[in-house]
Design a protein around this motif. Structure first.
Motif, mmCIF file in Angstrom:
data_model
loop_
_atom_site.group_PDB
_atom_site.id
_atom_site.type_symbol
_atom_site.label_atom_id
_atom_site.label_comp_id
_atom_site.label_asym_id
_atom_site.label_seq_id
_atom_site.Cartn_x
_atom_site.Cartn_y
_atom_site.Cartn_z
ATOM 1 N N VAL A 178 0.872 -1.184 0.000
ATOM 2 C CA VAL A 178 0.000 0.000 0.000
ATOM 3 C C VAL A 178 0.908 1.233 0.000
ATOM 4 O O VAL A 178 1.570 1.535 0.983
ATOM 5 N N PHE A 179 0.938 1.910 -1.133
ATOM 6 C CA PHE A 179 1.855 3.025 -1.353
ATOM 7 C C PHE A 179 1.220 4.324 -0.884
ATOM 8 O O PHE A 179 0.068 4.614 -1.213
ATOM 9 N N LYS A 180 1.973 5.106 -0.107
ATOM 10 C CA LYS A 180 1.507 6.427 0.314
ATOM 11 C C LYS A 180 1.846 7.428 -0.795
ATOM 12 O O LYS A 180 3.027 7.719 -1.037
ATOM 13 N N ASP A 181 0.825 7.937 -1.435
ATOM 14 C CA ASP A 181 0.997 8.879 -2.550
ATOM 15 C C ASP A 181 0.923 10.306 -2.004
ATOM 16 O O ASP A 181 -0.125 10.728 -1.484
ATOM 17 N N SER A 199 14.109 10.092 -5.456
ATOM 18 C CA SER A 199 13.837 11.335 -6.143
ATOM 19 C C SER A 199 12.843 12.234 -5.405
ATOM 20 O O SER A 199 12.902 13.448 -5.529
ATOM 21 N N ARG A 200 11.962 11.660 -4.587
ATOM 22 C CA ARG A 200 10.979 12.519 -3.920
ATOM 23 C C ARG A 200 11.587 13.320 -2.769
ATOM 24 O O ARG A 200 10.990 14.289 -2.297
ATOM 25 N N GLY A 201 12.812 12.958 -2.354
ATOM 26 C CA GLY A 201 13.515 13.789 -1.376
ATOM 27 C C GLY A 201 13.934 15.126 -1.970
ATOM 28 O O GLY A 201 14.242 16.076 -1.243
ATOM 29 N N LEU A 218 15.560 -2.421 -0.108
ATOM 30 C CA LEU A 218 14.339 -1.620 -0.184
ATOM 31 C C LEU A 218 13.145 -2.451 0.261
ATOM 32 O O LEU A 218 13.239 -3.668 0.347
ATOM 33 N N GLU A 219 12.040 -1.749 0.517
ATOM 34 C CA GLU A 219 10.785 -2.448 0.805
ATOM 35 C C GLU A 219 10.476 -3.403 -0.354
ATOM 36 O O GLU A 219 9.913 -4.469 -0.166
ATOM 37 N N TYR A 220 10.863 -2.983 -1.550
ATOM 38 C CA TYR A 220 10.644 -3.835 -2.722
ATOM 39 C C TYR A 220 11.905 -3.855 -3.576
ATOM 40 O O TYR A 220 12.083 -3.015 -4.447
ATOM 41 N N GLY A 221 12.849 -4.751 -3.262
ATOM 42 C CA GLY A 221 14.063 -4.909 -4.070
ATOM 43 C C GLY A 221 15.311 -4.369 -3.388
ATOM 44 O O GLY A 221 15.316 -4.095 -2.199
ATOM 45 N N HIS A 271 16.996 14.352 4.329
ATOM 46 C CA HIS A 271 15.551 14.439 4.114
ATOM 47 C C HIS A 271 15.078 13.494 3.007
ATOM 48 O O HIS A 271 15.702 13.424 1.939
ATOM 49 N N ASP A 272 13.971 12.806 3.283
ATOM 50 C CA ASP A 272 13.301 12.014 2.240
ATOM 51 C C ASP A 272 11.790 12.102 2.482
ATOM 52 O O ASP A 272 11.351 12.533 3.543
ATOM 53 N N ASP A 273 11.010 11.678 1.498
ATOM 54 C CA ASP A 273 9.558 11.809 1.682
ATOM 55 C C ASP A 273 9.019 10.783 2.675
ATOM 56 O O ASP A 273 8.189 11.112 3.522
ATOM 57 N N VAL A 274 9.499 9.541 2.563
ATOM 58 C CA VAL A 274 8.933 8.456 3.372
ATOM 59 C C VAL A 274 10.040 7.610 4.003
ATOM 60 O O VAL A 274 11.016 7.247 3.328
ATOM 61 N N LEU A 275 9.901 7.303 5.298
ATOM 62 C CA LEU A 275 10.727 6.294 5.970
ATOM 63 C C LEU A 275 9.904 5.017 6.008
ATOM 64 O O LEU A 275 8.860 4.968 6.667
ATOM 65 N N ALA A 276 10.360 4.003 5.279
ATOM 66 C CA ALA A 276 9.639 2.721 5.261
ATOM 67 C C ALA A 276 10.459 1.704 6.052
ATOM 68 O O ALA A 276 10.447 1.743 7.277
ATOM 69 N N THR A 277 11.231 0.832 5.375
ATOM 70 C CA THR A 277 12.038 -0.143 6.128
ATOM 71 C C THR A 277 13.318 0.467 6.690
ATOM 72 O O THR A 277 14.000 -0.160 7.497
ATOM 73 N N GLY A 278 13.667 1.658 6.213
ATOM 74 C CA GLY A 278 14.843 2.349 6.735
ATOM 75 C C GLY A 278 16.135 2.070 5.992
ATOM 76 O O GLY A 278 17.162 2.689 6.269
ATOM 77 N N GLY A 279 16.094 1.140 5.041
ATOM 78 C CA GLY A 279 17.311 0.794 4.304
ATOM 79 C C GLY A 279 17.900 1.983 3.551
ATOM 80 O O GLY A 279 19.127 2.185 3.531
ATOM 81 N N THR A 280 17.034 2.764 2.955
ATOM 82 C CA THR A 280 17.490 3.927 2.199
ATOM 83 C C THR A 280 18.156 4.945 3.119
ATOM 84 O O THR A 280 19.287 5.386 2.862
ATOM 85 N N ALA A 281 17.445 5.316 4.178
ATOM 86 C CA ALA A 281 17.975 6.342 5.084
ATOM 87 C C ALA A 281 19.279 5.876 5.737
ATOM 88 O O ALA A 281 20.221 6.664 5.898
HETATM 89 P P1 5GP Z 1 12.897 2.237 2.735
HETATM 90 O O1 5GP Z 1 14.322 2.148 2.283
HETATM 91 O O2 5GP Z 1 12.789 3.010 4.045
HETATM 92 O O3 5GP Z 1 12.228 0.914 2.790
HETATM 93 O O4 5GP Z 1 12.076 3.031 1.635
HETATM 94 C C1 5GP Z 1 12.102 4.419 1.572
HETATM 95 C C2 5GP Z 1 12.266 4.890 0.178
HETATM 96 O O5 5GP Z 1 11.307 4.277 -0.660
HETATM 97 C C3 5GP Z 1 12.057 6.385 0.096
HETATM 98 O O6 5GP Z 1 13.006 6.952 -0.794
HETATM 99 C C4 5GP Z 1 10.650 6.548 -0.440
HETATM 100 O O7 5GP Z 1 10.581 7.541 -1.421
HETATM 101 C C5 5GP Z 1 10.297 5.187 -1.042
HETATM 102 N N1 5GP Z 1 9.029 4.675 -0.525
HETATM 103 C C6 5GP Z 1 8.805 3.488 0.080
HETATM 104 N N2 5GP Z 1 7.525 3.327 0.382
HETATM 105 C C7 5GP Z 1 6.901 4.440 -0.022
HETATM 106 C C8 5GP Z 1 5.531 4.882 0.016
HETATM 107 O O8 5GP Z 1 4.605 4.208 0.497
HETATM 108 N N3 5GP Z 1 5.275 6.115 -0.496
HETATM 109 C C9 5GP Z 1 6.247 6.895 -1.021
HETATM 110 N N4 5GP Z 1 5.902 8.113 -1.502
HETATM 111 N N5 5GP Z 1 7.536 6.511 -1.091
HETATM 112 C C10 5GP Z 1 7.855 5.298 -0.593
#
Ligand code: 5GP
Length: 170
Positions: free
Chosen positions: A19-22, A57-59, A94-97, A117-127
């Motif tokens: 479920v993607f947060k748009d 890119s959304r950051g 990533l949450e997916y890949g 700064h980024d738009d979303v913290l999901a699993t935290g791998g990116t940050a």
């Molecule tokens: P993480 O590495 O924390 O799992 O994923 C975070 C990265 O994936 C962020 O760069 C973010 O843009 C993108 N991302 C993951 N899930 C979502 C979501 O539900 N909505 C948006 N807008 N971005 C997401």
């Protein structure tokens, strides 16, 4: 202000079960867009910040504005192969890949205070990967901030060594 009404759930994007947060409803609304920028800036009140790192890119939507308002420089972290100069890189889950993030090797000076700064913290791998890049160049991460934290994915655990802030938590 409550930003939740401006965040839209998209089911099964980018793959089944997610479920993607748009955030685009927030971005296209002039009032919400401005208030979100103000609120992000408010998260860093009284902090000394030399560089703001925006994540591809959304950051890149809010990070340059934050840098300009904070009197800081703006640094881009990009997916592999996009940056033209010498880079350092970190691979991440990533949450997916999986993927690789890169930063220019001269983007941050030793001892600089850095806001990530980024738009979303999901699993935290990116940050987590971005913070590692900052630290490899001798920078100090003074805050990671996000529009949205998906708390059920426990990304905060991966970046527990850094101050974290988000406008919205799910
Ligand atoms: P993480 O590495 O924390 O799992 O994923 C975070 C990265 O994936 C962020 O760069 C973010 O843009 C993108 N991302 C993951 N899930 C979502 C979501 O539900 N909505 C948006 N807008 N971005 C997401």
């Amino acid at each position: 202000m409550d930003f939740a009404p401006y965040i839209r759930d998209i089911e099964d994007f980018p793959k089944p079960g997610v479920v993607f947060k748009d955030i685009t409803p927030l971005l296209k609304n002039p009032f919400a867009f401005q208030k979100a920028g103000d609120a992000l800036l408010g998260l860093t009140r009284n902090m000394k910040i030399d560089k703001v790192v925006g994540v591809d890119s959304r950051g890149f939507i809010f990070a340059p504005m934050l840098a300009e308002k904070l009197g800081a420089g703006f640094v881009t972290v990009r997916k592999s192969g996009k940056l033209p100069y010498k880079t350092i890189s970190e691979s991440y889950d990533l949450e997916y890949g999986t993927g690789t993030l890169e930063m220019h090797s001269d983007a941050i000076e030793k001892g600089e205070k850095v806001l990530v700064h980024d738009d979303v913290l999901a699993t935290g791998g990116t940050a987590e990967a971005v913070c590692k890049l900052v630290e490899r160049l001798g920078g100090e991460v003074v805050q990671c901030n996000f529009l949205i934290e998906l708390t059920f994915l426990k990304g905060a655990d991966k970046i527990k060594n850094y101050p974290k802030a988000a406008l919205l938590q799910y």
